[in-house]
Design a protein around this motif. Structure first.
Motif: not given
Length: 337
Positions: A12-13, A18-20, A37, A39, A41, A55, A107, A315, A318
């Motif tokens: 995850a990023d 945002n959370a990916r 993948i 994404e 909010r 997810y 990050d 990405h 990620l």
């Protein structure tokens, strides 16, 4: 490294907005591969655990290990996302997601892990393209930085093909004006903040801070209310208030990047990441960033030979989390026989 026959690793990023998420596996050349993948909010979920569980339910995946890159210092079990209301215990989150192992990294540490996997198609040089990218070297010293919701900074040392990542909060160093006009900008921001860090100017909200300061200095009406509106107005009228603000933003980013190189000793290059970098890429390429990057007095000749590369991989956070995940997986497997 994890093989395709093994369970994927959840990566995850997690940024300020945002959370990916993705599932990480490896190809036959032992390079990280991202699958499924998604994404999300951050504002749509009360907690990071809620977003991660959504997810996993959506993907239908079974995972036992995870690496999450977060826009926050990672100094212990308690994590608070810097520009996001989420806070959590790493061990409690691991238990909630029923994971055998959960690793947290900064990050921009994830960006650092990624640069050894970026090819020419994943970067855009601002200035000259280097003869060799980090991917093609076994040893090197780099800085990674960039504006998004905040201003991230990391340091990368390549030693014998292995990436050593030094997590930092370099975006929170004090803002250093480079001329009398920028002193006026600092004076305006000091009326609002007791301390003005580089991030107060060099991020999405920082662009709006800068826009308002420039408008006050020049006696011009500020009608943009969001960073997106500032960039839209700049593109529509490059010579107007917003255009002059964005040009100054690029110069300040170049100045900050040069200072970071001198601090880190990152003589092999700077990788520029962050959503704002991509949005303002045409502006960054116009010359202000490189001019101020190189404008370091007695060290100008040294800085002029150091490449600046904008990361265009969609990405990269990620990707870096996946690269980190496989290293963590191997060490955990070795420890447990």
């Amino acid at each position: 490294m994890a093989a395709r026959s093994e369970l994927p690793i959840l990566v995850a990023d997690i940024g300020g907005t945002n959370a990916r998420f993705a599932l990480a596996t490896a190809d036959e050349r032992r390079r990280p591969v991202l699958e499924q993948i998604l994404e999300l909010r951050g504002a749509d979920y009360a907690t990071l655990g809620d977003a991660a569980r959504h997810y996993l339910q959506t993907s239908g995946a079974t995972v036992e290990e995870a690496v999450f890159a977060v826009a926050s210092p990672v100094t212990g079990d308690q994590i608070k996302i810097t520009n996001n209301p989420w806070s959590f215990s790493v061990q409690a989150l691991r238990a909630e997601l029923r994971l055998h192992a959960l690793w947290l990294i900064n990050d921009f540490a994830a960006i650092g892990y990624a640069i050894s996997h970026l090819g020419p198609e994943d970067v855009r040089p601002i200035g000259a393209m280097p003869e060799r990218l980090a991917r093609d070297r076994t040893d090197g010293h780099y800085s990674v930085l960039g504006p998004g919701t905040g201003l991230g900074v990391g340091r990368v040392l390549l030693r014998h093909g292995e990436a050593i990542i030094l997590e930092t909060e370099g975006g929170h160093v004090g803002f250093a004006p480079g001329n009398t006009y920028e002193l006026k900008v600092l004076e305006r921001l000091l009326r609002q903040y007791s301390r003005v860090s580089a991030e107060r100017l060099l991020c999405g909200p920082g662009l709006l801070n800068l826009y308002r300061a420039v408008g006050e200095i020049e006696g011009l009406r500020c009608d943009a209310e969001t960073p997106a509106q500032v960039s839209e107005q700049a593109n529509a009228q490059p010579d107007g208030l917003a255009g002059r603000t964005v040009a100054l933003f690029c110069e300040l980013l170049g100045c900050f990047a040069g200072d970071t190189v001198l601090t880190h000793g990152a003589w092999d290059g700077v990788y520029l990441a962050g959503g704002i970098t991509l949005k303002l890429l045409p502006w960054l390429e116009r010359g202000g960033l490189r001019r101020r990057f190189e404008q370091k007095g007695r060290f100008e000749a040294l800085l002029s030979g150091i490449p600046t590369l904008a990361i265009t991989h969609p990405h990269v956070g990620l990707l870096g989390s996946a690269a980190c995940a496989f290293g963590m997986h191997e060490r955990r497997a070795a420890l447990h026989g």
